[in-house]
Design a protein around this motif. Structure first.
Motif, PDB file in Angstrom:
ATOM      1  N   GLU A 191       0.821  -1.213   0.000  1.00  0.00           N
ATOM      2  CA  GLU A 191       0.000   0.000   0.000  1.00  0.00           C
ATOM      3  C   GLU A 191       0.852   1.259   0.000  1.00  0.00           C
ATOM      4  O   GLU A 191       0.559   2.233  -0.715  1.00  0.00           O
ATOM      5  CB  GLU A 191      -0.921  -0.003   1.221  1.00  0.00           C
ATOM      6  N   ARG A 192       1.909   1.252   0.784  1.00  0.00           N
ATOM      7  CA  ARG A 192       2.749   2.444   0.908  1.00  0.00           C
ATOM      8  C   ARG A 192       3.754   2.582  -0.238  1.00  0.00           C
ATOM      9  O   ARG A 192       4.257   3.672  -0.488  1.00  0.00           O
ATOM     10  CB  ARG A 192       3.505   2.412   2.243  1.00  0.00           C
ATOM     11  N   GLU A 193       4.026   1.498  -0.928  1.00  0.00           N
ATOM     12  CA  GLU A 193       4.988   1.544  -2.027  1.00  0.00           C
ATOM     13  C   GLU A 193       4.328   1.887  -3.364  1.00  0.00           C
ATOM     14  O   GLU A 193       4.886   2.622  -4.169  1.00  0.00           O
ATOM     15  CB  GLU A 193       5.720   0.201  -2.158  1.00  0.00           C
ATOM     16  N   ALA A 194       3.163   1.331  -3.609  1.00  0.00           N
ATOM     17  CA  ALA A 194       2.525   1.431  -4.926  1.00  0.00           C
ATOM     18  C   ALA A 194       1.881   2.784  -5.156  1.00  0.00           C
ATOM     19  O   ALA A 194       1.380   3.419  -4.224  1.00  0.00           O
ATOM     20  CB  ALA A 194       1.483   0.333  -5.089  1.00  0.00           C
ATOM     21  N   LYS A 195       1.901   3.217  -6.395  1.00  0.00           N
ATOM     22  CA  LYS A 195       1.221   4.438  -6.811  1.00  0.00           C
ATOM     23  C   LYS A 195       0.009   4.110  -7.693  1.00  0.00           C
ATOM     24  O   LYS A 195      -0.958   4.857  -7.731  1.00  0.00           O
ATOM     25  CB  LYS A 195       2.180   5.350  -7.583  1.00  0.00           C
ATOM     26  N   LYS A 196       0.109   2.997  -8.405  1.00  0.00           N
ATOM     27  CA  LYS A 196      -0.944   2.593  -9.333  1.00  0.00           C
ATOM     28  C   LYS A 196      -1.512   1.238  -8.899  1.00  0.00           C
ATOM     29  O   LYS A 196      -0.762   0.313  -8.581  1.00  0.00           O
ATOM     30  CB  LYS A 196      -0.395   2.473 -10.760  1.00  0.00           C
ATOM     31  N   ASN A 197      -2.828   1.116  -8.908  1.00  0.00           N
ATOM     32  CA  ASN A 197      -3.457  -0.131  -8.467  1.00  0.00           C
ATOM     33  C   ASN A 197      -2.996  -1.332  -9.278  1.00  0.00           C
ATOM     34  O   ASN A 197      -2.822  -2.429  -8.736  1.00  0.00           O
ATOM     35  CB  ASN A 197      -4.983  -0.010  -8.545  1.00  0.00           C
ATOM     36  N   GLU A 198      -2.798  -1.131 -10.590  1.00  0.00           N
ATOM     37  CA  GLU A 198      -2.425  -2.270 -11.433  1.00  0.00           C
ATOM     38  C   GLU A 198      -1.032  -2.808 -11.116  1.00  0.00           C
ATOM     39  O   GLU A 198      -0.679  -3.924 -11.516  1.00  0.00           O
ATOM     40  CB  GLU A 198      -2.505  -1.881 -12.919  1.00  0.00           C
ATOM     41  N   GLU A 199      -0.229  -2.030 -10.387  1.00  0.00           N
ATOM     42  CA  GLU A 199       1.116  -2.477 -10.038  1.00  0.00           C
ATOM     43  C   GLU A 199       1.181  -3.203  -8.702  1.00  0.00           C
ATOM     44  O   GLU A 199       2.208  -3.830  -8.381  1.00  0.00           O
ATOM     45  CB  GLU A 199       2.075  -1.275  -9.995  1.00  0.00           C
ATOM     46  N   ARG A 200       0.120  -3.145  -7.946  1.00  0.00           N
ATOM     47  CA  ARG A 200       0.157  -3.738  -6.610  1.00  0.00           C
ATOM     48  C   ARG A 200       0.422  -5.250  -6.625  1.00  0.00           C
ATOM     49  O   ARG A 200       1.240  -5.745  -5.843  1.00  0.00           O
ATOM     50  CB  ARG A 200      -1.127  -3.411  -5.848  1.00  0.00           C
ATOM     51  N   LEU A 237      11.637   0.235  -9.091  1.00  0.00           N
ATOM     52  CA  LEU A 237      11.948   1.615  -8.700  1.00  0.00           C
ATOM     53  C   LEU A 237      10.932   2.559  -9.341  1.00  0.00           C
ATOM     54  O   LEU A 237      10.361   2.260 -10.393  1.00  0.00           O
ATOM     55  CB  LEU A 237      13.372   2.005  -9.087  1.00  0.00           C
ATOM     56  N   LEU A 238      10.705   3.668  -8.670  1.00  0.00           N
ATOM     57  CA  LEU A 238       9.705   4.631  -9.121  1.00  0.00           C
ATOM     58  C   LEU A 238      10.266   5.523 -10.225  1.00  0.00           C
ATOM     59  O   LEU A 238      11.328   6.118 -10.075  1.00  0.00           O
ATOM     60  CB  LEU A 238       9.233   5.494  -7.946  1.00  0.00           C
ATOM     61  N   LYS A 239       9.530   5.608 -11.328  1.00  0.00           N
ATOM     62  CA  LYS A 239       9.912   6.470 -12.444  1.00  0.00           C
ATOM     63  C   LYS A 239       9.243   7.836 -12.294  1.00  0.00           C
ATOM     64  O   LYS A 239       8.262   7.985 -11.546  1.00  0.00           O
ATOM     65  CB  LYS A 239       9.491   5.827 -13.769  1.00  0.00           C
ATOM     66  N   PRO A 240       9.736   8.838 -13.004  1.00  0.00           N
ATOM     67  CA  PRO A 240       9.143  10.182 -12.905  1.00  0.00           C
ATOM     68  C   PRO A 240       7.669  10.250 -13.296  1.00  0.00           C
ATOM     69  O   PRO A 240       6.954  11.150 -12.864  1.00  0.00           O
ATOM     70  CB  PRO A 240      10.004  11.008 -13.879  1.00  0.00           C
ATOM     71  N   GLU A 284      20.907  -0.297 -13.898  1.00  0.00           N
ATOM     72  CA  GLU A 284      20.817   0.461 -15.145  1.00  0.00           C
ATOM     73  C   GLU A 284      19.568   1.338 -15.153  1.00  0.00           C
ATOM     74  O   GLU A 284      19.601   2.487 -15.616  1.00  0.00           O
ATOM     75  CB  GLU A 284      20.812  -0.498 -16.333  1.00  0.00           C
ATOM     76  N   ALA A 285      18.468   0.805 -14.656  1.00  0.00           N
ATOM     77  CA  ALA A 285      17.222   1.574 -14.589  1.00  0.00           C
ATOM     78  C   ALA A 285      17.363   2.737 -13.615  1.00  0.00           C
ATOM     79  O   ALA A 285      16.829   3.831 -13.846  1.00  0.00           O
ATOM     80  CB  ALA A 285      16.067   0.663 -14.164  1.00  0.00           C
ATOM     81  N   LYS A 286      18.110   2.500 -12.535  1.00  0.00           N
ATOM     82  CA  LYS A 286      18.330   3.562 -11.553  1.00  0.00           C
ATOM     83  C   LYS A 286      19.099   4.726 -12.179  1.00  0.00           C
ATOM     84  O   LYS A 286      18.774   5.904 -11.952  1.00  0.00           O
ATOM     85  CB  LYS A 286      19.100   3.000 -10.351  1.00  0.00           C
ATOM     86  N   LYS A 287      20.133   4.409 -12.981  1.00  0.00           N
ATOM     87  CA  LYS A 287      20.885   5.466 -13.669  1.00  0.00           C
ATOM     88  C   LYS A 287      19.995   6.235 -14.636  1.00  0.00           C
ATOM     89  O   LYS A 287      20.100   7.457 -14.766  1.00  0.00           O
ATOM     90  CB  LYS A 287      22.057   4.852 -14.434  1.00  0.00           C
ATOM     91  N   ASP A 289      19.101   8.668 -11.032  1.00  0.00           N
ATOM     92  CA  ASP A 289      20.345   9.400 -10.851  1.00  0.00           C
ATOM     93  C   ASP A 289      20.366  10.697 -11.642  1.00  0.00           C
ATOM     94  O   ASP A 289      20.911  11.710 -11.185  1.00  0.00           O
ATOM     95  CB  ASP A 289      21.539   8.530 -11.273  1.00  0.00           C
ATOM     96  N   VAL A 290      19.747  10.710 -12.830  1.00  0.00           N
ATOM     97  CA  VAL A 290      19.739  11.921 -13.659  1.00  0.00           C
ATOM     98  C   VAL A 290      18.985  13.059 -12.994  1.00  0.00           C
ATOM     99  O   VAL A 290      19.226  14.246 -13.266  1.00  0.00           O
ATOM    100  CB  VAL A 290      19.135  11.637 -15.053  1.00  0.00           C
ATOM    101  N   LEU A 291      18.060  12.708 -12.087  1.00  0.00           N
ATOM    102  CA  LEU A 291      17.261  13.746 -11.415  1.00  0.00           C
ATOM    103  C   LEU A 291      18.082  14.517 -10.387  1.00  0.00           C
ATOM    104  O   LEU A 291      17.745  15.648 -10.030  1.00  0.00           O
ATOM    105  CB  LEU A 291      16.051  13.095 -10.714  1.00  0.00           C
ATOM    106  N   TYR A 292      19.188  13.897  -9.916  1.00  0.00           N
ATOM    107  CA  TYR A 292      19.971  14.523  -8.839  1.00  0.00           C
ATOM    108  C   TYR A 292      21.387  14.870  -9.267  1.00  0.00           C
ATOM    109  O   TYR A 292      22.253  15.114  -8.446  1.00  0.00           O
ATOM    110  CB  TYR A 292      20.002  13.585  -7.620  1.00  0.00           C
ATOM    111  N   GLU A 293      21.641  14.829 -10.576  1.00  0.00           N
ATOM    112  CA  GLU A 293      22.964  15.226 -11.077  1.00  0.00           C
ATOM    113  C   GLU A 293      23.151  16.726 -10.989  1.00  0.00           C
ATOM    114  O   GLU A 293      22.213  17.494 -11.175  1.00  0.00           O
ATOM    115  CB  GLU A 293      23.118  14.759 -12.535  1.00  0.00           C
TER     116      GLU A 293
END
Length: 339
Positions: free
Chosen positions: A220-229, A310-313, A328-331, A335-339
Motif C-alpha cells: 500500500e505504501r509503495e505502490a502508486k498505481k493499483n495495477e502495479e500492486r 523503482l519509481l519512475k518520474p 541500469e534503470a536507476k541510472k 540518478d539523472v534527477l539529482y545530477e
C-alpha cells in the motif's frame, strides 16, 4: 321527526361544526406559531444534556431563534406526549425546520454526525491526528490507547500488540463525542467485512492473515498505481523466498513521525526491526492500513521473476529481474534527477 331526534341532530351538527372550527383553528395556529422561522440557511448546534427539562430545551431553541413560539412548542410536547422521549445529544437544527420537525429530530435522537475519511495507507498515528482535527478525540495518544486495547485485539483475534493494519480506510460518520474504542471497533469490523469479498480469505489462521496484512501494508505504501500492486506483492514474496531483504523504503518512512519527502542513505542505517534494509523478512507488524486493492494484491500476487522495482518520474514503477538491470534503470530514471 320528533323533537328529541331533532335535538340530537342539531347537537351533532353543532358539535361537528365546533370540532371543524377547532381543527381549522389548530392548523392556523400551527402554521402561525409552529412554522419554520427561516429558509434553512441558519444552522445551529443545540446540545441537550442529561436532566434538561422540556422548558429548558424550549428556551434554548427560542434563544437561538429556531422556533416562533415557546408556548406553542411546549404545548406540542405535551400534546404529543414527548416530554420523556427527548434524547440527549448534539443536534444540528436549521431555521427551515418547523416545530414538528424539530421535535421529531430531538425525540428520535437524530444527533449531529461528523464525517471523516481515512485515506488508504494511513497508519494509526495519522488516523489519530485526523480524528483530533475532527474534534472526535482529544489527542493522538487517546485514540492509540483506545484502538490498541487488549479486549479489542482479542475480540478480533489480532495476533499483535496494536490494531495497525486492521483499521480499514474509508469514509465514516459518527456522532459527536462517540467513544474512541467504538470508532476503532467500527473500523476493524469494516476491515473484516471487506475481507469477505476477497477469494481465499476465509479459514486462515490469525497468524497467516496477519502476515498477509503486513505484506499488504507495505504494498500500500509503495505502490502508486493499483495495477502495479500485484506485481509489487510478487516482488516481495520472491525476495522472501530467496532470503533477500525486502529493502522497502516504506518501512523506513514508518520510523518517522511524519513521512519525509525523500529517503537518504543515512536513513537506511537506522537501527530498528522495521528497517527492512538491515533485517531480512517481514517487519514486526503492518506499517499502514491497506485498502482493498492492496489486500487483494497480497492475497493474489502476480507470479513473476521480478526482484526489484523503482519509481519512475511518470508515477509508474520499473520492474527488474536482476540487480544489473535494476542498476541500469536507476541510472536512467533516478540518478539523472539529482545530477
Amino acid at each position: 321527526m320528533n323533537s328529541k331526534k331533532k335535538f340530537l341532530l342539531l347537537s351533532g351538527i353543532v358539535l361537528g361544526g365546533l370540532a371543524l372550527i377547532a381543527l381549522v383553528t389548530f392548523f392556523i395556529v400551527d402554521e402561525l406559531k409552529g412554522g419554520a422561522v427561516g429558509a434553512g440557511q441558519v444552522k445551529v448546534d443545540i446540545s441537550i444534556e442529561p436532566g434538561d427539562t422540556p422548558s429548558e430545551v424550549t428556551d434554548v431553541l427560542s434563544k437561538n431563534g429556531l422556533i416562533k413560539s415557546s408556548k406553542y412548542f411546549l404545548f406540542l410536547i405535551k400534546a404529543t406526549r414527548s416530554a420523556n422521549k427527548i434524547k440527549v445529544g448534539l443536534y444540528e437544527i436549521n431555521d427551515g425546520m418547523d416545530s414538528r420537525k424539530i421535535l421529531q429530530v430531538i425525540t428520535e435522537g437524530k444527533v449531529k454526525l461528523v464525517h471523516f475519511t481515512v485515506p488508504e495507507g494511513y497508519n494509526n498515528r495519522q488516523i489519530g491526528d485526523l480524528l483530533v482535527q475532527k474534534n472526535l478525540v482529544k489527542s493522538r495518544a487517546d485514540f492509540l490507547n483506545a484502538a490498541n486495547k487488549t479486549e479489542i485485539l482479542r475480540e478480533f483475534n489480532i495476533p499483535a500488540g496494536t490494531s495497525e493494519g486492521y483499521l480499514f480506510p474509508e469514509t465514516y460518520s459518527v456522532p459527536v463525542n462517540y467513544p474512541s474504542d467504538k470508532i476503532a471497533r467500527m473500523m476493524i469490523k469494516r476491515f473484516f467485512a471487506k475481507l469477505e469479498k476477497i477469494p481465499n480469505s476465509k479459514d486462515l489462521t490469525p497468524k497467516k492473515l496477519h502476515e498477509i496484512v503486513v505484506l499488504a501494508s507495505v504494498v500500500e505504501r509503495e505502490a502508486k498505481k493499483n495495477e502495479e500492486r500485484p506485481l509489487m506483492a510478487g516482488v516481495f514474496l520472491n525476495r522472501l523466498k530467496q532470503d533477500i531483504p525486502l529493502e522497502s523504503c516504506a518501512t523506513i518512512q514508518y520510523l518517522f513521525d511524519k513521512p519525509h519527502p525523500r529517503i537518504f542513505e543515512k536513513d537506511l542505517k537506522i537501527v530498528s526491526p522495521y528497517n527492512t534494509y538491515l533485517n531480512k523478512g517481514y517487519p514486526p507488524g503492518p506499517i499502514s492500513n491497506p485498502g482493498l486493492p492492496a489486500l487483494e494484491a497480497a492475497f493474489m500476487p502476480a507470479q513473476t521473476d521480478y526482484l526489484f522495482f523503482l519509481l519512475k518520474p511518470d508515477g509508474f514503477h520499473y520492474f527488474s529481474k536482476t540487480f544489473k538491470e535494476h542498476a541500469e534503470a536507476k541510472k536512467k530514471y533516478i540518478d539523472v534527477l539529482y545530477e
